[in-house]
Enzyme design. Structure first.
Site, PDB file in Angstrom:
ATOM      1  N   GLY A   1       0.625 -13.797 -12.101  1.00  0.00           N
ATOM      2  CA  GLY A   1       0.076 -14.892 -11.305  1.00  0.00           C
ATOM      3  C   GLY A   1       1.146 -15.845 -10.789  1.00  0.00           C
ATOM      4  O   GLY A   1       2.283 -15.853 -11.274  1.00  0.00           O
TER       5      GLY A   1
ATOM      6  N   TYR B   1       5.321 -19.317  -0.572  1.00  0.00           N
ATOM      7  CA  TYR B   1       5.091 -17.902  -0.837  1.00  0.00           C
ATOM      8  C   TYR B   1       5.855 -17.054   0.178  1.00  0.00           C
ATOM      9  O   TYR B   1       5.926 -17.402   1.360  1.00  0.00           O
ATOM     10  CB  TYR B   1       3.589 -17.574  -0.747  1.00  0.00           C
ATOM     11  CG  TYR B   1       2.727 -18.343  -1.726  1.00  0.00           C
ATOM     12  CD1 TYR B   1       3.243 -18.807  -2.936  1.00  0.00           C
ATOM     13  CD2 TYR B   1       1.393 -18.601  -1.453  1.00  0.00           C
ATOM     14  CE1 TYR B   1       2.444 -19.500  -3.835  1.00  0.00           C
ATOM     15  CE2 TYR B   1       0.584 -19.291  -2.347  1.00  0.00           C
ATOM     16  CZ  TYR B   1       1.121 -19.751  -3.533  1.00  0.00           C
ATOM     17  OH  TYR B   1       0.333 -20.442  -4.420  1.00  0.00           O
TER      18      TYR B   1
ATOM     19  N   GLN C   1      10.347 -11.513 -12.071  1.00  0.00           N
ATOM     20  CA  GLN C   1       9.115 -11.700 -12.848  1.00  0.00           C
ATOM     21  C   GLN C   1       8.692 -10.287 -13.290  1.00  0.00           C
ATOM     22  O   GLN C   1       8.285  -9.483 -12.466  1.00  0.00           O
ATOM     23  CB  GLN C   1       8.029 -12.328 -11.963  1.00  0.00           C
ATOM     24  CG  GLN C   1       6.735 -12.627 -12.705  1.00  0.00           C
ATOM     25  CD  GLN C   1       5.605 -13.039 -11.757  1.00  0.00           C
ATOM     26  OE1 GLN C   1       5.616 -12.706 -10.567  1.00  0.00           O
ATOM     27  NE2 GLN C   1       4.637 -13.762 -12.295  1.00  0.00           N
TER      28      GLN C   1
ATOM     29  N   ASN D   1      -1.293 -10.230   4.049  1.00  0.00           N
ATOM     30  CA  ASN D   1      -1.702  -9.422   2.905  1.00  0.00           C
ATOM     31  C   ASN D   1      -1.874  -7.952   3.267  1.00  0.00           C
ATOM     32  O   ASN D   1      -1.782  -7.089   2.410  1.00  0.00           O
ATOM     33  CB  ASN D   1      -3.000  -9.978   2.323  1.00  0.00           C
ATOM     34  CG  ASN D   1      -2.813 -11.412   1.839  1.00  0.00           C
ATOM     35  OD1 ASN D   1      -1.951 -11.673   1.001  1.00  0.00           O
ATOM     36  ND2 ASN D   1      -3.566 -12.332   2.382  1.00  0.00           N
TER      37      ASN D   1
ATOM     38  N   LYS E   1      27.931   8.603  25.983  1.00  0.00           N
ATOM     39  CA  LYS E   1      28.069   8.424  24.540  1.00  0.00           C
ATOM     40  C   LYS E   1      29.544   8.257  24.236  1.00  0.00           C
ATOM     41  O   LYS E   1      30.358   9.075  24.684  1.00  0.00           O
ATOM     42  CB  LYS E   1      27.519   9.644  23.793  1.00  0.00           C
ATOM     43  CG  LYS E   1      27.370   9.414  22.322  1.00  0.00           C
ATOM     44  CD  LYS E   1      28.097  10.284  21.318  1.00  0.00           C
ATOM     45  CE  LYS E   1      29.162  11.183  21.715  1.00  0.00           C
ATOM     46  NZ  LYS E   1      29.773  11.957  20.634  1.00  0.00           N
TER      47      LYS E   1
ATOM     48  N   ARG F   1      -2.451  -4.558  -0.914  1.00  0.00           N
ATOM     49  CA  ARG F   1      -3.232  -4.348   0.304  1.00  0.00           C
ATOM     50  C   ARG F   1      -2.410  -3.783   1.464  1.00  0.00           C
ATOM     51  O   ARG F   1      -2.948  -3.336   2.457  1.00  0.00           O
ATOM     52  CB  ARG F   1      -3.915  -5.669   0.723  1.00  0.00           C
ATOM     53  CG  ARG F   1      -5.086  -6.023  -0.182  1.00  0.00           C
ATOM     54  CD  ARG F   1      -5.544  -7.470  -0.005  1.00  0.00           C
ATOM     55  NE  ARG F   1      -4.726  -8.419  -0.743  1.00  0.00           N
ATOM     56  CZ  ARG F   1      -4.908  -9.741  -0.745  1.00  0.00           C
ATOM     57  NH1 ARG F   1      -5.879 -10.272  -0.026  1.00  0.00           N
ATOM     58  NH2 ARG F   1      -4.124 -10.541  -1.441  1.00  0.00           N
TER      59      ARG F   1
ATOM     60  N   GLU G   1      -9.812 -20.659  -6.173  1.00  0.00           N
ATOM     61  CA  GLU G   1      -9.539 -19.400  -5.495  1.00  0.00           C
ATOM     62  C   GLU G   1     -10.844 -18.829  -4.951  1.00  0.00           C
ATOM     63  O   GLU G   1     -11.901 -18.953  -5.591  1.00  0.00           O
ATOM     64  CB  GLU G   1      -8.884 -18.415  -6.462  1.00  0.00           C
ATOM     65  CG  GLU G   1      -7.453 -18.805  -6.813  1.00  0.00           C
ATOM     66  CD  GLU G   1      -6.625 -19.106  -5.582  1.00  0.00           C
ATOM     67  OE1 GLU G   1      -6.411 -18.181  -4.769  1.00  0.00           O
ATOM     68  OE2 GLU G   1      -6.210 -20.262  -5.395  1.00  0.00           O
TER      69      GLU G   1
ATOM     70  N   ARG H   1      24.720   5.038  24.895  1.00  0.00           N
ATOM     71  CA  ARG H   1      24.632   4.954  23.426  1.00  0.00           C
ATOM     72  C   ARG H   1      25.994   5.175  22.795  1.00  0.00           C
ATOM     73  O   ARG H   1      26.984   5.427  23.492  1.00  0.00           O
ATOM     74  CB  ARG H   1      23.636   6.005  22.913  1.00  0.00           C
ATOM     75  CG  ARG H   1      24.080   7.426  23.170  1.00  0.00           C
ATOM     76  CD  ARG H   1      23.035   8.454  22.747  1.00  0.00           C
ATOM     77  NE  ARG H   1      23.480   9.790  23.037  1.00  0.00           N
ATOM     78  CZ  ARG H   1      24.127  10.585  22.176  1.00  0.00           C
ATOM     79  NH1 ARG H   1      24.402  10.167  20.953  1.00  0.00           N
ATOM     80  NH2 ARG H   1      24.506  11.797  22.537  1.00  0.00           N
TER      81      ARG H   1
HETATM   82  C1  UD1 Z   1      -2.563 -17.714  -2.744  1.00  0.00           C
HETATM   83  C2  UD1 Z   1      -3.122 -18.975  -3.364  1.00  0.00           C
HETATM   84  C3  UD1 Z   1      -4.303 -19.459  -2.522  1.00  0.00           C
HETATM   85  C4  UD1 Z   1      -3.824 -19.700  -1.109  1.00  0.00           C
HETATM   86  C5  UD1 Z   1      -3.142 -18.468  -0.534  1.00  0.00           C
HETATM   87  C6  UD1 Z   1      -2.471 -18.810   0.762  1.00  0.00           C
HETATM   88  C7  UD1 Z   1      -2.758 -18.867  -5.803  1.00  0.00           C
HETATM   89  C8  UD1 Z   1      -3.393 -18.569  -7.099  1.00  0.00           C
HETATM   90  N1  UD1 Z   1      -3.548 -18.727  -4.727  1.00  0.00           N
HETATM   91  O1  UD1 Z   1      -3.570 -16.707  -2.769  1.00  0.00           O
HETATM   92  O2  UD1 Z   1      -4.851 -20.665  -3.053  1.00  0.00           O
HETATM   93  O3  UD1 Z   1      -4.920 -20.078  -0.285  1.00  0.00           O
HETATM   94  O4  UD1 Z   1      -2.133 -17.977  -1.425  1.00  0.00           O
HETATM   95  O5  UD1 Z   1      -1.867 -17.687   1.357  1.00  0.00           O
HETATM   96  O6  UD1 Z   1      -1.614 -19.274  -5.752  1.00  0.00           O
HETATM   97  N2  UD1 Z   1       3.216 -13.797  -6.442  1.00  0.00           N
HETATM   98  C9  UD1 Z   1       4.203 -13.718  -7.401  1.00  0.00           C
HETATM   99  N3  UD1 Z   1       3.871 -13.373  -8.666  1.00  0.00           N
HETATM  100  C10 UD1 Z   1       2.591 -13.134  -9.044  1.00  0.00           C
HETATM  101  C11 UD1 Z   1       1.578 -13.230  -8.067  1.00  0.00           C
HETATM  102  C12 UD1 Z   1       1.927 -13.574  -6.773  1.00  0.00           C
HETATM  103  O7  UD1 Z   1       5.375 -13.924  -7.096  1.00  0.00           O
HETATM  104  O8  UD1 Z   1       2.374 -12.828 -10.219  1.00  0.00           O
HETATM  105  C13 UD1 Z   1       3.596 -14.144  -5.056  1.00  0.00           C
HETATM  106  C14 UD1 Z   1       3.192 -13.057  -4.074  1.00  0.00           C
HETATM  107  O9  UD1 Z   1       4.283 -12.179  -3.829  1.00  0.00           O
HETATM  108  C15 UD1 Z   1       2.862 -13.849  -2.818  1.00  0.00           C
HETATM  109  C16 UD1 Z   1       2.460 -15.206  -3.340  1.00  0.00           C
HETATM  110  O10 UD1 Z   1       2.912 -15.293  -4.676  1.00  0.00           O
HETATM  111  O11 UD1 Z   1       3.997 -14.002  -1.968  1.00  0.00           O
HETATM  112  C17 UD1 Z   1       0.971 -15.437  -3.266  1.00  0.00           C
HETATM  113  O12 UD1 Z   1       0.317 -14.404  -3.996  1.00  0.00           O
HETATM  114  P1  UD1 Z   1      -0.964 -13.680  -3.399  1.00  0.00           P
HETATM  115  O13 UD1 Z   1      -1.441 -12.690  -4.384  1.00  0.00           O
HETATM  116  O14 UD1 Z   1      -0.712 -13.219  -2.025  1.00  0.00           O
HETATM  117  O15 UD1 Z   1      -1.990 -14.909  -3.416  1.00  0.00           O
HETATM  118  P2  UD1 Z   1      -3.265 -15.136  -2.520  1.00  0.00           P
HETATM  119  O16 UD1 Z   1      -4.416 -14.389  -3.120  1.00  0.00           O
HETATM  120  O17 UD1 Z   1      -2.939 -14.863  -1.109  1.00  0.00           O
HETATM  121 CA    CA Z   2      -1.178 -14.046   0.056  1.00  0.00          CA
END
Ligand code: UD1
Ligand code: CA
Length: 456
Positions: free
Chosen positions: A83, A106, A78, A232, A355, A17, A160, A337
């Site tokens: 996920g 996160y 990863q 996001n 400068k 996004r 979710e 600068r």
């Molecule tokens: C996630 C949560 C949601 C919560 C929200 C809060 C899950 C399934 N959902 O949703 O419940 O309300 O955050 O902000 O956890 N990432 C990985 N590997 C992956 C997928 C994601 O490392 O395969 C990391 C992303 O970089 C990100 C974080 O995990 O930093 C969350 O992933 P994102 O896709 O943003 O989840 P949300 O849909 O925001």
């Molecule tokens: Ca997120």
């Protein structure tokens, strides 16, 4: 204070996004990558090591980023973004098993603070038998956050947003995405996560239903939902930046700095400002600038990697990679600068550029001048329109001006050239050869002014 918890930070998501060639968590907020803020909060909370889950693109850039290299963190890739549950599985495989707590956060949550992290860790440890403490927050609807579904008072599961029923979408208690797990329970439950959901991903949030039982999973409600905002897209990025900037301004104000308008003052992390300094509107200060006490900075001023002494006034000017001594006045409309070093009580006025120049104490360049690759001795005055012609088409050359020199208006100093102490150049002089100490020169090319004939 060290806490016994280790931490996992998930940062491997595609960040679709953002619509960006750059990994999401490397987008900048107040002078630091997004990911830095979360790592900083974990470090301040005293975690005992961090494992960051990256994707191959982020992995390649992580190690090269000096701001991220400072943390006590290991990275693990990863390979496919299957996920958040899959990401945690991969992190755990890279961590030697240990008893105790694992914090999971996160990388797209730069607003979380150390007290929230300490709070959720403390909630886990509060009673034996607890396996998971998770942060929840009441948030305005609609929302893309996962919903917390309760069974009576007990947290039963997280759904979710994309998997919610219409009724579940009405729930306004959200999953923040900050968890403190009992490590053994987490290791036991992660392999049991499935991917039967709308996105076909392994959701970490499924661990809640798998662990939920009386007294096992406890919610910690965030006092302010803004600290758990996830980023996001670039709209949320700007929103988070505003909040972080307001926090930085607040810290400085509480430390004795007057910020006239925090809404138009842009500060980066790592900036230091002395007490009783006044920052006027439209000013940005970054790249670890250090400002002394009792200064006036702004309005409409930019300081980057600037070191500013006490009692300096900088009005509507730009100071980059330069230092300024105490009591000096700069601007309006000046540009320092490239390693400019100004002494004490120097005066730099309108439309003056320096400068790689050293200006000693009490020197003045009040109007319209370029001073580059030069040294100017104490008390010398640089007249309006003076230029150091430092570039001969091939290389940069130096101009050395002594102490107590008077450079007349519109003097061109064709470098390399030296002007001795106490020398004077007349208006419009073009200096192409060295001028001796005490000598007075004028013209193009510069010639010594004949001694006045002795009175008859
Ligand atoms: C996630 C949560 C949601 C919560 C929200 C809060 C899950 C399934 N959902 O949703 O419940 O309300 O955050 O902000 O956890 N990432 C990985 N590997 C992956 C997928 C994601 O490392 O395969 C990391 C992303 O970089 C990100 C974080 O995990 O930093 C969350 O992933 P994102 O896709 O943003 O989840 P949300 O849909 O925001
Ligand atoms: Ca997120």
């Amino acid at each position: 204070m060290a806490m016994s918890a280790r931490a996992i930070v998930l940062a491997a998501g595609k960040g679709t996004r953002m619509k960006s060639a750059r990994p999401k968590v490397l987008h900048e907020l107040c002078g630091r990558p997004m990911l830095w803020w979360g790592l900083e909060a974990l470090s301040r909370a005293g975690v005992d090591g961090i494992t960051v889950v990256t994707n191959p693109q982020l992995e390649a850039q992580f190690g090269q980023n000096p701001m991220l290299a400072d943390f006590d963190a290991q990275t693990v890739v990863q390979p496919e973004q299957a996920g958040t549950g899959d990401a945690v599985r991969i992190a755990l495989a890279a961590m030697p098993p240990r008893e105790g707590a694992v914090l999971v956060t996160y990388g797209d949550m730069p607003l979380i603070d150390e007290s929230l992290l300490r709070g959720v860790t403390a909630a886990l440890a509060k009673r034996p038998g607890r396996l998971l403490a998770l942060v929840t927050a009441r948030m305005p609807l609609p929302s893309t956050f996962g919903r917390v579904v309760r069974d009576g008072k007990r947290v039963a599961r997280i759904v979710e947003a994309r998997d919610c029923s219409d009724d579940e979408l009405e729930l306004d208690e959200m999953n923040a995405g900050v968890y403190a797990y009992d490590e053994r329970a987490l290791r036991e439950v992660v392999p049991r996560i499935g991917n039967a959901n709308v996105q076909g991903e392994y959701y970490l949030t499924d661990t809640i239903a798998l662990l939920a039982a009386e007294g096992r999973v406890v919610p910690v409600i965030a006092r302010d939902h803004r600290i758990v905002l996830g980023i996001n897209d670039r709209v949320e990025l700007a929103h988070a930046r505003t909040i972080l900037n307001a926090r930085l301004c607040e810290q400085h104000m509480r430390d004795g700095v007057t910020i006239v308008d925090p809404a138009t003052t842009y500060l980066e992390a790592g900036v230091r400002i002395g007490a009783d300094t006044i920052v006027l509107p439209g000013t940005s200060i970054g790249r670890n600038s250090v400002i002394g006490r009792g200064c006036t900075v702004g309005p409409h001023t930019r300081l980057e990697a600037a070191t500013i002494g006490d009692g300096v006034r900088i009005l509507e000017s730009v100071v980059v990679d330069s230092s300024v001594g105490p009591g000096t006045t700069i601007g309006p409309f000046a540009h320092l600068r490239g390693g400019s070093r100004l002494g004490e009580r120097v005066r730099i006025g309108n439309f003056v550029e320096t400068k790689n120049a050293e200006l000693a104490d009490d020197t003045k360049a009040n109007h319209l001048a370029y001073i580059g690759d030069a040294a100017v001795g104490a008390r010398s005055n640089i007249g309006a329109g003076t230029i150091t012609a430092n570039f001969d088409g091939l290389r940069k050359n130096r101009t050395e001006i002594g102490a107590d020199v008077k450079i007349g208006t519109n003097t061109s100093l064709v470098a390399p050239v030296t002007v001795g102490d106490g020398a004077v150049t007349g208006a419009g002089t073009v200096v192409i050869r060295d001028v001796a100490a005490g000598e007075r020169v004028v013209g193009n090319p510069a010639r010594p002014i004949a001694e006045k004939p002795a009175p008859a």
